[in-house]
Design a protein around this motif. Structure first.
Motif, PDB file in Angstrom:
ATOM      1  N   SER A  37       0.831  -1.203   0.000  1.00 47.50           N
ATOM      2  CA  SER A  37       0.000   0.000   0.000  1.00 47.50           C
ATOM      3  C   SER A  37       0.865   1.252   0.000  1.00 47.50           C
ATOM      4  N   MET A  38       0.232   2.348  -0.359  1.00 46.20           N
ATOM      5  CA  MET A  38       0.864   3.666  -0.339  1.00 46.20           C
ATOM      6  C   MET A  38       0.287   4.423   0.852  1.00 46.20           C
ATOM      7  N   THR A  39       1.124   5.195   1.543  1.00 45.80           N
ATOM      8  CA  THR A  39       0.622   5.982   2.668  1.00 45.80           C
ATOM      9  C   THR A  39       1.382   7.291   2.803  1.00 45.80           C
ATOM     10  N   THR A  40       0.716   8.252   3.441  1.00 41.88           N
ATOM     11  CA  THR A  40       1.354   9.529   3.738  1.00 41.88           C
ATOM     12  C   THR A  40       1.859   9.571   5.182  1.00 41.88           C
ATOM     13  N   ARG A  41       1.606   8.509   5.955  1.00 40.65           N
ATOM     14  CA  ARG A  41       2.098   8.534   7.334  1.00 40.65           C
ATOM     15  C   ARG A  41       3.591   8.243   7.361  1.00 40.65           C
ATOM     16  N   LYS A  51       8.453  -1.961   0.839  1.00 40.82           N
ATOM     17  CA  LYS A  51       8.140  -3.314   1.326  1.00 40.82           C
ATOM     18  C   LYS A  51       6.904  -3.268   2.227  1.00 40.82           C
ATOM     19  N   ASP A  52       6.988  -2.494   3.299  1.00 39.95           N
ATOM     20  CA  ASP A  52       5.850  -2.379   4.214  1.00 39.95           C
ATOM     21  C   ASP A  52       4.791  -1.437   3.636  1.00 39.95           C
ATOM     22  N   TYR A  53       5.239  -0.331   3.111  1.00 41.16           N
ATOM     23  CA  TYR A  53       4.407   0.682   2.457  1.00 41.16           C
ATOM     24  C   TYR A  53       5.280   1.426   1.457  1.00 41.16           C
ATOM     25  N   PHE A  54       4.616   2.126   0.520  1.00 48.56           N
ATOM     26  CA  PHE A  54       5.284   3.148  -0.257  1.00 48.56           C
ATOM     27  C   PHE A  54       4.986   4.435   0.508  1.00 48.56           C
ATOM     28  N   GLU A  59       1.003  15.452  -1.237  1.00 46.73           N
ATOM     29  CA  GLU A  59       0.841  15.950  -2.603  1.00 46.73           C
ATOM     30  C   GLU A  59       0.941  14.801  -3.619  1.00 46.73           C
ATOM     31  N   GLN A  60       1.912  13.920  -3.434  1.00 47.21           N
ATOM     32  CA  GLN A  60       2.064  12.772  -4.340  1.00 47.21           C
ATOM     33  C   GLN A  60       0.822  11.878  -4.284  1.00 47.21           C
ATOM     34  N   PHE A  61       0.298  11.673  -3.081  1.00 45.96           N
ATOM     35  CA  PHE A  61      -0.883  10.821  -2.922  1.00 45.96           C
ATOM     36  C   PHE A  61      -2.086  11.437  -3.632  1.00 45.96           C
ATOM     37  N   ILE A  62      -2.293  12.717  -3.432  1.00 48.71           N
ATOM     38  CA  ILE A  62      -3.429  13.407  -4.059  1.00 48.71           C
ATOM     39  C   ILE A  62      -3.321  13.338  -5.580  1.00 48.71           C
ATOM     40  N   GLN A  63      -2.109  13.454  -6.110  1.00 46.61           N
ATOM     41  CA  GLN A  63      -1.913  13.312  -7.564  1.00 46.61           C
ATOM     42  C   GLN A  63      -2.325  11.916  -8.027  1.00 46.61           C
ATOM     43  N   SER A  64      -1.999  10.886  -7.252  1.00 41.84           N
ATOM     44  CA  SER A  64      -2.382   9.510  -7.606  1.00 41.84           C
ATOM     45  C   SER A  64      -3.900   9.353  -7.610  1.00 41.84           C
ATOM     46  N   ILE A  65      -4.581   9.988  -6.662  1.00 45.46           N
ATOM     47  CA  ILE A  65      -6.051   9.953  -6.626  1.00 45.46           C
ATOM     48  C   ILE A  65      -6.595  10.614  -7.896  1.00 45.46           C
ATOM     49  N   PHE A  76      -7.271   8.380   7.193  1.00 45.70           N
ATOM     50  CA  PHE A  76      -7.488   7.970   8.581  1.00 45.70           C
ATOM     51  C   PHE A  76      -6.475   8.657   9.480  1.00 45.70           C
ATOM     52  N   VAL A  77      -6.954   9.202  10.566  1.00 42.80           N
ATOM     53  CA  VAL A  77      -6.172   9.977  11.540  1.00 42.80           C
ATOM     54  C   VAL A  77      -5.130  10.874  10.862  1.00 42.80           C
ATOM     55  N   GLY A  78      -5.601  11.608   9.841  1.00 38.15           N
ATOM     56  CA  GLY A  78      -4.761  12.605   9.192  1.00 38.15           C
ATOM     57  C   GLY A  78      -3.827  12.095   8.114  1.00 38.15           C
ATOM     58  N   ASN A  79      -3.871  10.807   7.818  1.00 37.36           N
ATOM     59  CA  ASN A  79      -3.007  10.248   6.776  1.00 37.36           C
ATOM     60  C   ASN A  79      -3.824   9.495   5.742  1.00 37.36           C
ATOM     61  N   TYR A  80      -3.327   9.486   4.509  1.00 36.75           N
ATOM     62  CA  TYR A  80      -3.940   8.711   3.437  1.00 36.75           C
ATOM     63  C   TYR A  80      -3.288   7.337   3.350  1.00 36.75           C
TER      64      TYR A  80
END
Length: 192
Positions: A37-41, A51-54, A59-65, A76-80
């Motif tokens: 998975s990808m996360t902003t946390r 491995k555990d997360y990207f 900003e990068q996450f919002i672009q992917s959306i 969730f709790v302030g992170n995507y």
């Protein structure tokens, strides 16, 4: 070559999804590919990017959306958190059974987009035990712990949206049950 299965493992934060997964993810007979998975946390101690997360910026996450590059995502709790679609499709097309370990909100999105997905919800033996596990991490302030517990109570009411429910009272036993579910679904697909 048959397209691989899509397997959702979901449940409240702290239920032990990752711990249970570690018992069976290396079983070659299951032909599993774990979808990272990808996360902003920020990474927790010992977590490895890719491995555990990207681990990406907000900003990068919002672009992917915006580009439609995610199979599912949730805040969730302030992170995507989200699942890169391209990687899931590539793995399934290679015949791998793709394992998604995702939040309840994301699981619902995947089930809507992929009705053939095998959905497994892991429940804790009790809310008290779930609280002990979350607090045992010692990785978050009290405010976040309380948010996770409140969210868990809501999520546990959604178990009927899943095909299978597994209690994680004993991680090894829960893993054995999930392996049996996966084996059975592989068998069903092979006999189609």
């Amino acid at each position: 070559m048959k397209r691989g299965l899509l397997i959702i493992i979901s449940g409240p934060s702290g239920v032990g999804k990752g711990t249970v997964r570690k018992y069976f993810e290396a079983n070659k007979d299951l032909n599993l590919a774990y979808s990272t998975s990808m996360t902003t946390r920020k990474p927790r101690e010992g977590e490895i990017d890719g491995k555990d997360y990207f681990f990406v910026t907000r900003e990068q996450f919002i672009q992917s959306i915006q580009k439609g590059e995610l199979l599912e995502y949730a805040e969730f709790v302030g992170n995507y958190y989200g699942t890169p679609l391209k990687e899931v499709n590539r793995l399934r097309d290679e015949g791998k059974n793709v394992l998604l370990e995702i939040e309840v909100q994301g699981a619902k999105q995947v089930q809507e987009k992929c009705p053939d997905a095998i959905s497994i919800f892991i429940i804790p033996p009790s809310m008290e035990e779930l609280e002990n596990r979350i607090r045992g991490r010692k990785s978050e302030p009290e405010e976040i712990v309380q948010q996770r517990l409140a969210k868990a109570e809501k999520e546990l009411k959604l178990v009927n949206q899943y095909k299978y429910i597994v209690c994680n009272d004993d991680p090894k036993l829960a893993a054995d049950l999930i392996q049996t579910i996966i084996y059975r679904n592989i068998e069903i697909e092979e006999n189609k």
